[in-house]
Design a protein around this motif. Sequence first.
Motif, mmCIF file in Angstrom:
data_model
loop_
_atom_site.group_PDB
_atom_site.id
_atom_site.type_symbol
_atom_site.label_atom_id
_atom_site.label_comp_id
_atom_site.label_asym_id
_atom_site.label_seq_id
_atom_site.Cartn_x
_atom_site.Cartn_y
_atom_site.Cartn_z
ATOM 1 N N LYS A 15 51.898 49.554 40.473
ATOM 2 C CA LYS A 15 52.011 49.761 39.039
ATOM 3 C C LYS A 15 51.126 48.798 38.262
ATOM 4 C CE LYS A 15 56.621 51.762 38.949
ATOM 5 N NZ LYS A 15 57.943 51.757 38.325
ATOM 6 N N THR A 16 50.352 47.969 38.964
ATOM 7 C CA THR A 16 49.458 47.059 38.270
ATOM 8 C C THR A 16 48.218 47.791 37.810
ATOM 9 O OG1 THR A 16 48.410 46.459 40.364
ATOM 10 C CG2 THR A 16 50.261 45.106 39.634
ATOM 11 N N ALA A 17 47.569 47.255 36.778
ATOM 12 C CA ALA A 17 46.357 47.880 36.244
ATOM 13 C C ALA A 17 45.233 47.741 37.241
ATOM 14 C CB ALA A 17 45.968 47.225 34.923
ATOM 15 N N LEU A 18 44.304 48.682 37.203
ATOM 16 C CA LEU A 18 43.165 48.661 38.103
ATOM 17 C C LEU A 18 42.184 47.584 37.706
ATOM 18 C CD1 LEU A 18 42.524 52.492 38.263
ATOM 19 C CD2 LEU A 18 43.774 51.106 39.894
ATOM 20 N N SER A 19 41.508 47.040 38.671
ATOM 21 C CA SER A 19 40.456 46.073 38.380
ATOM 22 C C SER A 19 39.290 46.754 37.709
ATOM 23 C CB SER A 19 39.967 45.437 39.699
ATOM 24 O OG SER A 19 38.758 44.753 39.488
ATOM 25 N N PRO A 20 38.713 46.134 36.659
ATOM 26 C CA PRO A 20 37.601 46.775 35.974
ATOM 27 C C PRO A 20 36.266 46.586 36.668
ATOM 28 C CG PRO A 20 38.137 44.687 34.913
ATOM 29 C CD PRO A 20 39.155 44.898 36.007
ATOM 30 N N LYS A 21 36.234 45.864 37.774
ATOM 31 C CA LYS A 21 34.950 45.584 38.402
ATOM 32 C C LYS A 21 34.382 46.808 39.102
ATOM 33 C CE LYS A 21 35.753 40.650 39.117
ATOM 34 N NZ LYS A 21 35.797 39.554 40.112
ATOM 35 N N VAL A 22 33.147 47.133 38.773
ATOM 36 C CA VAL A 22 32.457 48.251 39.387
ATOM 37 C C VAL A 22 31.052 47.793 39.742
ATOM 38 C CG1 VAL A 22 31.566 50.580 39.072
ATOM 39 C CG2 VAL A 22 33.751 49.943 38.063
ATOM 40 N N LYS A 23 30.690 47.889 40.994
ATOM 41 C CA LYS A 23 29.346 47.508 41.406
ATOM 42 C C LYS A 23 28.683 48.673 42.123
ATOM 43 C CE LYS A 23 30.451 42.604 42.028
ATOM 44 N NZ LYS A 23 30.457 41.479 42.999
ATOM 45 N N VAL A 24 27.526 49.074 41.620
ATOM 46 C CA VAL A 24 26.766 50.138 42.272
ATOM 47 C C VAL A 24 25.630 49.482 43.026
ATOM 48 C CG1 VAL A 24 25.448 52.231 41.924
ATOM 49 C CG2 VAL A 24 27.352 51.718 40.417
ATOM 50 N N ARG A 25 25.627 49.637 44.319
ATOM 51 C CA ARG A 25 24.614 48.982 45.140
ATOM 52 C C ARG A 25 23.466 49.892 45.515
ATOM 53 N NH1 ARG A 25 28.200 45.307 49.346
ATOM 54 N NH2 ARG A 25 28.901 43.790 47.807
ATOM 55 N N VAL A 76 35.673 53.606 35.118
ATOM 56 C CA VAL A 76 36.766 53.388 36.068
ATOM 57 C C VAL A 76 37.398 52.018 35.816
ATOM 58 C CG1 VAL A 76 37.405 53.197 38.497
ATOM 59 C CG2 VAL A 76 35.663 54.859 37.790
ATOM 60 N N GLY A 77 38.698 51.993 35.696
ATOM 61 C CA GLY A 77 39.401 50.743 35.456
ATOM 62 C C GLY A 77 39.655 50.441 34.005
#
Length: 453
Positions: A15-25, A76-77
Amino acid sequence: MAMLWKFMRVAKYSKTALSPKVKVRGIPTHSRHSSSKSVPSDFAASAPCSNTVELLGKTYPQDDYSNVNEKILSKVGKNLHNRKHHPLWLIKEQVKDHFYKHYIGRRGTPLFSVYDGLSPVVTVQQNFDSLLIPQNHASRRKEDNYYLNRDHMLRAHTSAHQWDLIHSGLDAFLAVGDVYRRDTIDNTHYPVFHQMEGVRLFSCHELFSSIKDGEGLQLFEQGHRTAHKQECHTMEAVRLVEFNLKQVLTKLMTQIFGDGLQVRWVDCYFPFTHPSFEMEINFQGEWMEVLGCGVMEQQLVNSAGARDKIGWAFGLGLERLAMILYDIPDIRLFWSEDERFLKQFIGPHIWQKIKFQPLSRYPPLINDISFWLPSETYSQNDFYDLVRTIGGDLIEKVVLVDEFTHPKTKKVSHCYRIVYRHPERTLTQDEVHRIHRAIEESAVRELGVEGRF
Protein backbone atom coordinates in the motif's frame (compact mmCIF):
# COMPACT_ATOMS: atom_id res chain seq x y z
CA MET A 1 -13.25 -2.58 -17.22
CA ALA A 2 -14.83 0.33 -19.04
CA MET A 3 -12.07 0.97 -21.53
CA LEU A 4 -12.75 2.71 -24.80
CA TRP A 5 -12.01 -0.60 -26.48
CA LYS A 6 -14.20 -2.28 -23.86
CA PHE A 7 -11.76 -3.14 -21.10
CA MET A 8 -11.20 -1.53 -17.82
CA ARG A 9 -9.27 -2.73 -15.73
CA VAL A 10 2.13 -7.99 -8.50
CA ALA A 11 2.08 -10.92 -7.38
CA LYS A 12 3.32 -8.95 -4.30
CA TYR A 13 1.18 -6.16 -2.89
CA SER A 14 2.06 -3.00 -1.04
CA LYS A 15 0.00 0.00 0.00
CA THR A 16 3.04 2.28 -0.10
CA ALA A 17 3.43 4.81 -2.90
CA LEU A 18 5.55 3.87 -5.88
CA SER A 19 9.05 5.21 -6.21
CA PRO A 20 9.22 8.05 -8.73
CA LYS A 21 12.62 7.02 -10.02
CA VAL A 22 12.66 6.09 -13.69
CA LYS A 23 15.85 5.43 -15.60
CA VAL A 24 15.92 4.66 -19.31
CA ARG A 25 19.20 3.06 -20.26
CA GLY A 26 18.55 2.76 -23.94
CA ILE A 27 16.12 2.78 -26.82
CA PRO A 28 16.21 -0.30 -29.08
CA THR A 29 17.02 0.61 -32.66
CA HIS A 30 14.75 -2.16 -33.91
CA SER A 31 11.64 -0.76 -32.18
CA ARG A 32 9.05 0.40 -34.67
CA HIS A 33 8.41 3.62 -32.80
CA SER A 34 11.06 5.10 -30.52
CA SER A 35 10.57 8.77 -31.17
CA SER A 36 13.33 10.02 -28.90
CA LYS A 37 16.15 8.69 -31.04
CA SER A 38 15.45 10.97 -34.02
CA VAL A 39 13.59 13.93 -32.56
CA PRO A 40 15.55 17.20 -32.45
CA SER A 41 17.28 17.70 -29.11
CA ASP A 42 14.90 20.46 -28.02
CA PHE A 43 12.13 17.90 -27.68
CA ALA A 44 13.92 14.61 -27.03
CA ALA A 45 14.98 13.09 -23.76
CA SER A 46 18.58 11.91 -23.47
CA ALA A 47 19.30 8.58 -25.13
CA PRO A 48 21.70 6.46 -23.04
CA CYS A 49 23.75 3.60 -24.30
CA SER A 50 22.27 0.21 -23.39
CA ASN A 51 19.00 -1.43 -24.33
CA THR A 52 17.40 -1.70 -20.90
CA VAL A 53 14.89 0.25 -18.84
CA GLU A 54 15.24 0.65 -15.09
CA LEU A 55 11.81 1.27 -13.62
CA LEU A 56 10.72 1.22 -9.97
CA GLY A 57 13.96 -0.42 -8.91
CA LYS A 58 13.96 -3.18 -11.53
CA THR A 59 15.73 -3.52 -14.87
CA TYR A 60 13.89 -4.75 -17.97
CA PRO A 61 15.69 -5.78 -21.18
CA GLN A 62 14.11 -4.34 -24.31
CA ASP A 63 13.26 -6.40 -27.39
CA ASP A 64 11.29 -6.18 -30.61
CA TYR A 65 8.07 -5.66 -28.62
CA SER A 66 9.33 -2.67 -26.63
CA ASN A 67 7.46 0.52 -27.53
CA VAL A 68 7.27 2.56 -24.32
CA ASN A 69 8.89 5.99 -24.58
CA GLU A 70 10.57 8.22 -22.04
CA LYS A 71 7.69 10.69 -21.75
CA ILE A 72 5.38 7.87 -20.70
CA LEU A 73 7.94 6.41 -18.32
CA SER A 74 8.28 9.83 -16.67
CA LYS A 75 4.63 9.55 -15.56
CA VAL A 76 5.18 6.26 -13.72
CA GLY A 77 5.20 6.80 -9.98
CA LYS A 78 3.36 10.13 -10.02
CA ASN A 79 0.35 8.46 -8.36
CA LEU A 80 -2.05 11.39 -8.74
CA HIS A 81 -4.74 9.29 -7.06
CA ASN A 82 -2.68 9.34 -3.83
CA ARG A 83 -1.86 13.06 -3.92
CA LYS A 84 -3.91 14.71 -1.17
CA HIS A 85 -6.52 17.23 -2.37
CA HIS A 86 -5.93 16.34 -6.02
CA PRO A 87 -9.33 15.89 -7.76
CA LEU A 88 -8.50 12.23 -8.54
CA TRP A 89 -7.64 11.68 -4.88
CA LEU A 90 -10.97 13.25 -3.90
CA ILE A 91 -12.91 10.87 -6.16
CA LYS A 92 -10.96 7.87 -4.86
CA GLU A 93 -11.56 8.90 -1.26
CA GLN A 94 -15.27 9.43 -1.87
CA VAL A 95 -15.65 5.93 -3.30
CA LYS A 96 -13.63 4.46 -0.41
CA ASP A 97 -15.69 6.36 2.13
CA HIS A 98 -18.92 5.10 0.58
CA PHE A 99 -17.82 1.47 0.61
CA TYR A 100 -16.36 1.69 4.12
CA LYS A 101 -19.60 3.10 5.55
CA HIS A 102 -22.16 1.00 3.69
CA TYR A 103 -20.51 -2.45 3.54
CA ILE A 104 -19.42 -3.84 6.90
CA GLY A 105 -18.02 -7.30 7.56
CA ARG A 106 -19.03 -9.70 10.30
CA ARG A 107 -16.47 -8.28 12.74
CA GLY A 108 -17.60 -4.70 12.26
CA THR A 109 -14.71 -3.78 9.98
CA PRO A 110 -15.05 -2.62 6.35
CA LEU A 111 -15.92 -5.48 4.04
CA PHE A 112 -13.88 -4.10 1.12
CA SER A 113 -10.11 -3.74 1.40
CA VAL A 114 -8.41 -1.10 -0.73
CA TYR A 115 -5.16 -1.43 -2.70
CA ASP A 116 -3.92 1.85 -4.17
CA GLY A 117 -0.17 1.25 -4.35
CA LEU A 118 0.12 -1.77 -6.67
CA SER A 119 2.89 -1.56 -9.24
CA PRO A 120 1.76 -0.48 -12.74
CA VAL A 121 4.37 -2.81 -14.24
CA VAL A 122 2.69 -6.17 -14.79
CA THR A 123 3.30 -9.26 -16.85
CA VAL A 124 1.44 -9.93 -20.07
CA GLN A 125 0.02 -12.97 -18.29
CA GLN A 126 -1.50 -10.76 -15.58
CA ASN A 127 -2.86 -8.18 -18.00
CA PHE A 128 -4.37 -10.60 -20.52
CA ASP A 129 -4.00 -14.35 -19.90
CA SER A 130 -5.32 -14.34 -16.33
CA LEU A 131 -8.45 -12.55 -17.61
CA LEU A 132 -9.05 -15.19 -20.30
CA ILE A 133 -8.40 -12.71 -23.11
CA PRO A 134 -7.59 -14.75 -26.25
CA GLN A 135 -4.11 -14.65 -27.78
CA ASN A 136 -5.42 -13.13 -30.99
CA HIS A 137 -7.64 -10.53 -29.32
CA ALA A 138 -7.30 -6.98 -30.69
CA SER A 139 -6.75 -5.56 -27.21
CA ARG A 140 -3.26 -7.12 -27.07
CA ARG A 141 -1.92 -5.13 -30.03
CA LYS A 142 1.27 -3.10 -29.70
CA GLU A 143 -0.65 -0.25 -31.29
CA ASP A 144 -2.89 -0.05 -28.20
CA ASN A 145 -0.50 -0.84 -25.32
CA TYR A 146 2.84 0.15 -23.83
CA TYR A 147 5.17 -2.85 -23.67
CA LEU A 148 8.49 -2.93 -21.84
CA ASN A 149 9.21 -6.19 -23.65
CA ARG A 150 7.32 -9.30 -24.70
CA ASP A 151 6.75 -10.38 -21.10
CA HIS A 152 6.22 -7.09 -19.24
CA MET A 153 4.09 -4.04 -19.86
CA LEU A 154 2.50 -1.02 -18.21
CA ARG A 155 -0.92 -2.25 -17.13
CA ALA A 156 -3.74 -1.34 -19.50
CA HIS A 157 -6.38 -1.77 -16.77
CA THR A 158 -6.56 -2.41 -13.04
CA SER A 159 -8.21 -5.75 -13.87
CA ALA A 160 -4.63 -7.01 -14.22
CA HIS A 161 -4.68 -7.52 -10.43
CA GLN A 162 -7.97 -9.42 -10.18
CA TRP A 163 -6.57 -12.93 -10.30
CA ASP A 164 -3.73 -12.28 -7.84
CA LEU A 165 -5.94 -10.58 -5.26
CA ILE A 166 -8.56 -13.34 -5.41
CA HIS A 167 -5.81 -15.95 -5.24
CA SER A 168 -4.52 -14.28 -2.06
CA GLY A 169 -7.86 -15.09 -0.42
CA LEU A 170 -9.76 -11.81 -0.81
CA ASP A 171 -13.51 -11.87 -1.41
CA ALA A 172 -14.13 -8.10 -1.62
CA PHE A 173 -11.64 -5.43 -2.68
CA LEU A 174 -11.05 -2.18 -4.54
CA ALA A 175 -7.86 -1.74 -6.58
CA VAL A 176 -6.88 1.77 -7.70
CA GLY A 177 -4.05 2.87 -9.96
CA ASP A 178 -2.69 4.52 -13.06
CA VAL A 179 -3.18 2.69 -16.37
CA TYR A 180 -1.53 3.21 -19.74
CA ARG A 181 -2.92 3.08 -23.28
CA ARG A 182 -1.97 4.38 -26.68
CA ASP A 183 -5.04 6.19 -27.93
CA THR A 184 -6.48 9.14 -29.79
CA ILE A 185 -5.68 12.71 -28.72
CA ASP A 186 -8.43 15.04 -27.55
CA ASN A 187 -9.68 16.69 -24.36
CA THR A 188 -11.00 13.41 -22.87
CA HIS A 189 -8.14 11.02 -23.81
CA TYR A 190 -4.64 10.83 -22.35
CA PRO A 191 -2.10 7.98 -22.52
CA VAL A 192 -2.08 7.75 -18.71
CA PHE A 193 -5.24 7.77 -16.63
CA HIS A 194 -6.60 6.21 -13.44
CA GLN A 195 -9.04 3.41 -12.73
CA MET A 196 -10.72 1.75 -9.79
CA GLU A 197 -11.53 -1.93 -9.86
CA GLY A 198 -14.11 -3.52 -7.58
CA VAL A 199 -14.64 -7.24 -6.99
CA ARG A 200 -17.10 -9.08 -4.72
CA LEU A 201 -17.40 -12.86 -4.33
CA PHE A 202 -20.32 -14.67 -2.65
CA SER A 203 -20.60 -18.10 -1.10
CA CYS A 204 -23.89 -19.95 -1.46
CA HIS A 205 -24.91 -18.96 2.07
CA GLU A 206 -24.03 -15.28 1.54
CA LEU A 207 -26.01 -15.02 -1.66
CA PHE A 208 -29.15 -16.90 -0.65
CA SER A 209 -29.37 -16.34 3.11
CA SER A 210 -31.84 -13.44 2.79
CA ILE A 211 -34.09 -15.31 0.31
CA LYS A 212 -37.21 -16.98 1.67
CA ASP A 213 -36.93 -20.76 1.25
CA GLY A 214 -33.47 -20.20 -0.24
CA GLU A 215 -31.95 -23.30 1.39
CA GLY A 216 -32.52 -25.38 -1.74
CA LEU A 217 -31.02 -22.87 -4.18
CA GLN A 218 -27.63 -23.57 -5.72
CA LEU A 219 -24.87 -21.47 -7.30
CA PHE A 220 -23.90 -23.96 -9.99
CA GLU A 221 -25.41 -26.37 -12.51
CA GLN A 222 -24.46 -28.27 -15.63
CA GLY A 223 -26.46 -26.10 -17.99
CA HIS A 224 -26.06 -24.11 -21.16
CA ARG A 225 -24.47 -20.73 -21.82
CA THR A 226 -26.90 -18.02 -22.89
CA ALA A 227 -26.89 -14.25 -23.28
CA HIS A 228 -28.05 -14.05 -19.67
CA LYS A 229 -25.76 -16.49 -17.87
CA GLN A 230 -22.72 -18.72 -17.99
CA GLU A 231 -23.23 -22.45 -18.49
CA CYS A 232 -22.10 -23.27 -14.95
CA HIS A 233 -24.32 -20.74 -13.14
CA THR A 234 -27.92 -21.23 -12.11
CA MET A 235 -30.26 -18.50 -13.29
CA GLU A 236 -31.25 -17.75 -9.68
CA ALA A 237 -27.62 -17.11 -8.72
CA VAL A 238 -26.95 -14.87 -11.73
CA ARG A 239 -30.10 -12.83 -11.15
CA LEU A 240 -29.14 -12.18 -7.53
CA VAL A 241 -25.54 -11.29 -8.39
CA GLU A 242 -26.73 -8.91 -11.10
CA PHE A 243 -29.24 -7.31 -8.76
CA ASN A 244 -26.63 -6.83 -6.04
CA LEU A 245 -24.09 -5.38 -8.50
CA LYS A 246 -26.50 -2.86 -10.01
CA GLN A 247 -27.81 -1.89 -6.60
CA VAL A 248 -24.27 -1.30 -5.26
CA LEU A 249 -23.26 0.84 -8.24
CA THR A 250 -26.48 2.83 -8.40
CA LYS A 251 -26.08 3.71 -4.71
CA LEU A 252 -22.47 4.73 -5.33
CA MET A 253 -23.31 7.03 -8.25
CA THR A 254 -26.22 8.56 -6.34
CA GLN A 255 -23.89 9.23 -3.41
CA ILE A 256 -21.41 11.00 -5.70
CA PHE A 257 -23.78 12.92 -7.97
CA GLY A 258 -26.80 13.37 -5.69
CA ASP A 259 -30.43 12.32 -5.55
CA GLY A 260 -32.48 12.44 -8.73
CA LEU A 261 -29.69 10.89 -10.77
CA GLN A 262 -30.96 9.03 -13.84
CA VAL A 263 -29.20 5.73 -14.55
CA ARG A 264 -29.54 3.27 -17.41
CA TRP A 265 -27.80 -0.03 -18.15
CA VAL A 266 -26.52 -1.04 -21.58
CA ASP A 267 -25.62 -4.63 -22.47
CA CYS A 268 -22.06 -5.04 -23.72
CA TYR A 269 -19.26 -7.62 -23.87
CA PHE A 270 -16.12 -8.10 -21.78
CA PRO A 271 -14.10 -11.35 -22.08
CA PHE A 272 -13.69 -11.69 -18.30
CA THR A 273 -17.29 -10.98 -17.26
CA HIS A 274 -20.56 -12.43 -18.54
CA PRO A 275 -23.16 -11.09 -18.73
CA SER A 276 -21.66 -7.58 -18.97
CA PHE A 277 -23.11 -4.09 -18.68
CA GLU A 278 -22.14 -0.46 -18.95
CA MET A 279 -23.69 2.14 -16.67
CA GLU A 280 -24.66 5.46 -18.19
CA ILE A 281 -25.81 8.46 -16.18
CA ASN A 282 -27.81 11.43 -17.39
CA PHE A 283 -25.74 14.48 -16.62
CA GLN A 284 -27.00 17.89 -17.76
CA GLY A 285 -29.25 16.23 -20.33
CA GLU A 286 -26.55 14.01 -21.85
CA TRP A 287 -26.14 10.27 -21.30
CA MET A 288 -22.53 9.49 -20.37
CA GLU A 289 -20.85 6.13 -19.76
CA VAL A 290 -19.17 6.03 -16.36
CA LEU A 291 -18.30 2.37 -15.73
CA GLY A 292 -18.40 -1.21 -16.95
CA CYS A 293 -19.33 -4.27 -14.91
CA GLY A 294 -20.57 -7.84 -15.02
CA VAL A 295 -20.72 -11.32 -13.52
CA MET A 296 -17.19 -12.67 -13.31
CA GLU A 297 -16.22 -15.57 -15.55
CA GLN A 298 -16.28 -18.66 -13.36
CA GLN A 299 -13.19 -20.04 -15.08
CA LEU A 300 -11.26 -17.01 -13.80
CA VAL A 301 -12.68 -17.37 -10.28
CA ASN A 302 -11.96 -21.11 -10.23
CA SER A 303 -8.39 -20.74 -11.45
CA ALA A 304 -7.72 -18.20 -8.69
CA GLY A 305 -8.80 -20.75 -6.06
CA ALA A 306 -12.37 -19.66 -5.23
CA ARG A 307 -14.25 -22.57 -6.81
CA ASP A 308 -17.18 -22.51 -4.39
CA LYS A 309 -18.00 -18.82 -4.99
CA ILE A 310 -19.62 -16.63 -7.61
CA GLY A 311 -19.01 -12.91 -8.01
CA TRP A 312 -19.15 -9.61 -9.84
CA ALA A 313 -16.57 -7.07 -10.96
CA PHE A 314 -16.72 -3.44 -12.00
CA GLY A 315 -14.28 -0.84 -13.27
CA LEU A 316 -14.58 2.92 -13.40
CA GLY A 317 -12.39 5.75 -14.63
CA LEU A 318 -11.51 8.38 -12.05
CA GLU A 319 -10.88 11.08 -14.65
CA ARG A 320 -14.29 10.52 -16.21
CA LEU A 321 -16.05 10.93 -12.85
CA ALA A 322 -13.95 13.95 -11.86
CA MET A 323 -14.50 15.72 -15.19
CA ILE A 324 -18.26 15.30 -14.83
CA LEU A 325 -18.49 16.07 -11.11
CA TYR A 326 -16.18 19.10 -11.06
CA ASP A 327 -16.82 20.30 -14.63
CA ILE A 328 -13.16 19.98 -15.66
CA PRO A 329 -13.01 20.52 -19.45
CA ASP A 330 -9.58 19.10 -20.36
CA ILE A 331 -7.98 15.85 -19.14
CA ARG A 332 -4.50 17.40 -19.37
CA LEU A 333 -5.36 19.63 -16.41
CA PHE A 334 -5.07 16.67 -14.04
CA TRP A 335 -1.30 16.78 -14.63
CA SER A 336 -1.05 20.52 -14.04
CA GLU A 337 1.27 21.92 -11.38
CA ASP A 338 -0.44 25.31 -11.59
CA GLU A 339 -1.55 26.36 -8.11
CA ARG A 340 -4.59 28.07 -9.64
CA PHE A 341 -5.83 24.61 -10.57
CA LEU A 342 -4.74 22.63 -7.54
CA LYS A 343 -5.92 25.06 -4.85
CA GLN A 344 -9.50 24.86 -6.11
CA PHE A 345 -9.79 21.33 -4.69
CA ILE A 346 -8.60 22.03 -1.15
CA GLY A 347 -11.54 21.89 1.23
CA PRO A 348 -12.58 20.91 4.75
CA HIS A 349 -13.85 17.46 3.68
CA ILE A 350 -13.89 15.16 0.68
CA TRP A 351 -17.61 15.66 -0.03
CA GLN A 352 -17.40 19.43 -0.41
CA LYS A 353 -19.20 20.68 -3.52
CA ILE A 354 -16.63 22.10 -5.96
CA LYS A 355 -17.10 23.59 -9.41
CA PHE A 356 -13.91 24.13 -11.35
CA GLN A 357 -13.26 27.74 -12.29
CA PRO A 358 -11.49 27.82 -15.67
CA LEU A 359 -8.04 29.31 -15.90
CA SER A 360 -7.46 31.97 -18.54
CA ARG A 361 -8.32 30.41 -21.89
CA TYR A 362 -5.24 30.73 -24.04
CA PRO A 363 -5.69 30.80 -27.83
CA PRO A 364 -4.99 27.65 -29.87
CA LEU A 365 -2.52 27.43 -32.74
CA ILE A 366 -3.49 25.00 -35.50
CA ASN A 367 -1.26 23.26 -38.04
CA ASP A 368 -2.02 20.50 -40.54
CA ILE A 369 0.27 17.66 -41.56
CA SER A 370 -0.23 15.48 -44.67
CA PHE A 371 1.66 12.41 -45.81
CA TRP A 372 1.41 9.28 -47.94
CA LEU A 373 1.11 6.12 -45.87
CA PRO A 374 3.77 3.42 -46.16
CA SER A 375 2.90 0.24 -48.00
CA GLU A 376 3.29 -1.85 -44.85
CA THR A 377 0.89 -1.75 -41.92
CA TYR A 378 0.28 1.75 -40.57
CA SER A 379 -1.36 2.48 -37.22
CA GLN A 380 -2.89 5.83 -36.35
CA ASN A 381 -1.98 5.18 -32.71
CA ASP A 382 1.69 5.07 -33.74
CA PHE A 383 1.30 8.57 -35.14
CA TYR A 384 -0.63 9.82 -32.11
CA ASP A 385 2.04 8.42 -29.81
CA LEU A 386 4.77 10.10 -31.83
CA VAL A 387 2.94 13.44 -31.66
CA ARG A 388 2.49 13.13 -27.90
CA THR A 389 6.11 12.13 -27.41
CA ILE A 390 7.34 15.26 -29.17
CA GLY A 391 4.66 17.79 -28.28
CA GLY A 392 3.70 16.50 -24.85
CA ASP A 393 0.92 18.42 -23.13
CA LEU A 394 1.12 21.23 -25.67
CA ILE A 395 -0.99 19.00 -27.93
CA GLU A 396 -4.69 19.52 -27.26
CA LYS A 397 -6.17 17.51 -30.12
CA VAL A 398 -5.24 15.57 -33.26
CA VAL A 399 -7.97 14.91 -35.82
CA LEU A 400 -7.87 13.01 -39.11
CA VAL A 401 -9.52 15.61 -41.37
CA ASP A 402 -8.93 14.07 -44.79
CA GLU A 403 -8.17 10.68 -46.31
CA PHE A 404 -7.38 10.42 -50.02
CA THR A 405 -6.60 7.46 -52.28
CA HIS A 406 -4.72 8.28 -55.49
CA PRO A 407 -6.77 6.95 -58.41
CA LYS A 408 -3.73 5.64 -60.29
CA THR A 409 -1.12 4.64 -57.71
CA LYS A 410 -3.71 3.63 -55.06
CA LYS A 411 -1.45 5.23 -52.48
CA VAL A 412 -3.33 6.53 -49.43
CA SER A 413 -2.80 9.98 -47.97
CA HIS A 414 -3.81 11.18 -44.51
CA CYS A 415 -4.15 14.78 -43.40
CA TYR A 416 -4.20 15.44 -39.65
CA ARG A 417 -5.08 18.70 -37.94
CA ILE A 418 -2.99 19.29 -34.82
CA VAL A 419 -4.31 21.78 -32.26
CA TYR A 420 -1.60 23.25 -30.03
CA ARG A 421 -2.61 24.96 -26.81
CA HIS A 422 -0.76 25.39 -23.54
CA PRO A 423 -3.12 25.14 -20.55
CA GLU A 424 -1.19 27.79 -18.60
CA ARG A 425 0.28 30.31 -21.07
CA THR A 426 0.14 31.62 -24.64
CA LEU A 427 2.21 29.70 -27.19
CA THR A 428 4.25 31.53 -29.81
CA GLN A 429 4.18 30.74 -33.51
CA ASP A 430 7.93 30.12 -33.44
CA GLU A 431 7.88 27.41 -30.75
CA VAL A 432 4.88 25.69 -32.36
CA HIS A 433 6.65 25.77 -35.75
CA ARG A 434 9.72 24.06 -34.25
CA ILE A 435 7.58 21.34 -32.63
CA HIS A 436 5.54 20.83 -35.79
CA ARG A 437 8.70 20.55 -37.87
CA ALA A 438 10.06 17.96 -35.45
CA ILE A 439 6.83 15.95 -35.82
CA GLU A 440 7.11 16.04 -39.62
CA GLU A 441 10.73 14.88 -39.61
CA SER A 442 10.11 12.14 -37.05
CA ALA A 443 7.04 10.85 -38.91
CA VAL A 444 9.20 10.29 -41.97
CA ARG A 445 12.01 8.62 -40.03
CA GLU A 446 9.98 6.58 -37.55
CA LEU A 447 6.83 5.66 -39.44
CA GLY A 448 8.15 5.46 -42.99
CA VAL A 449 5.61 7.94 -44.37
CA GLU A 450 6.24 10.14 -47.40
CA GLY A 451 5.73 13.77 -46.46
CA ARG A 452 3.47 16.17 -48.33
CA PHE A 453 4.76 19.13 -46.34
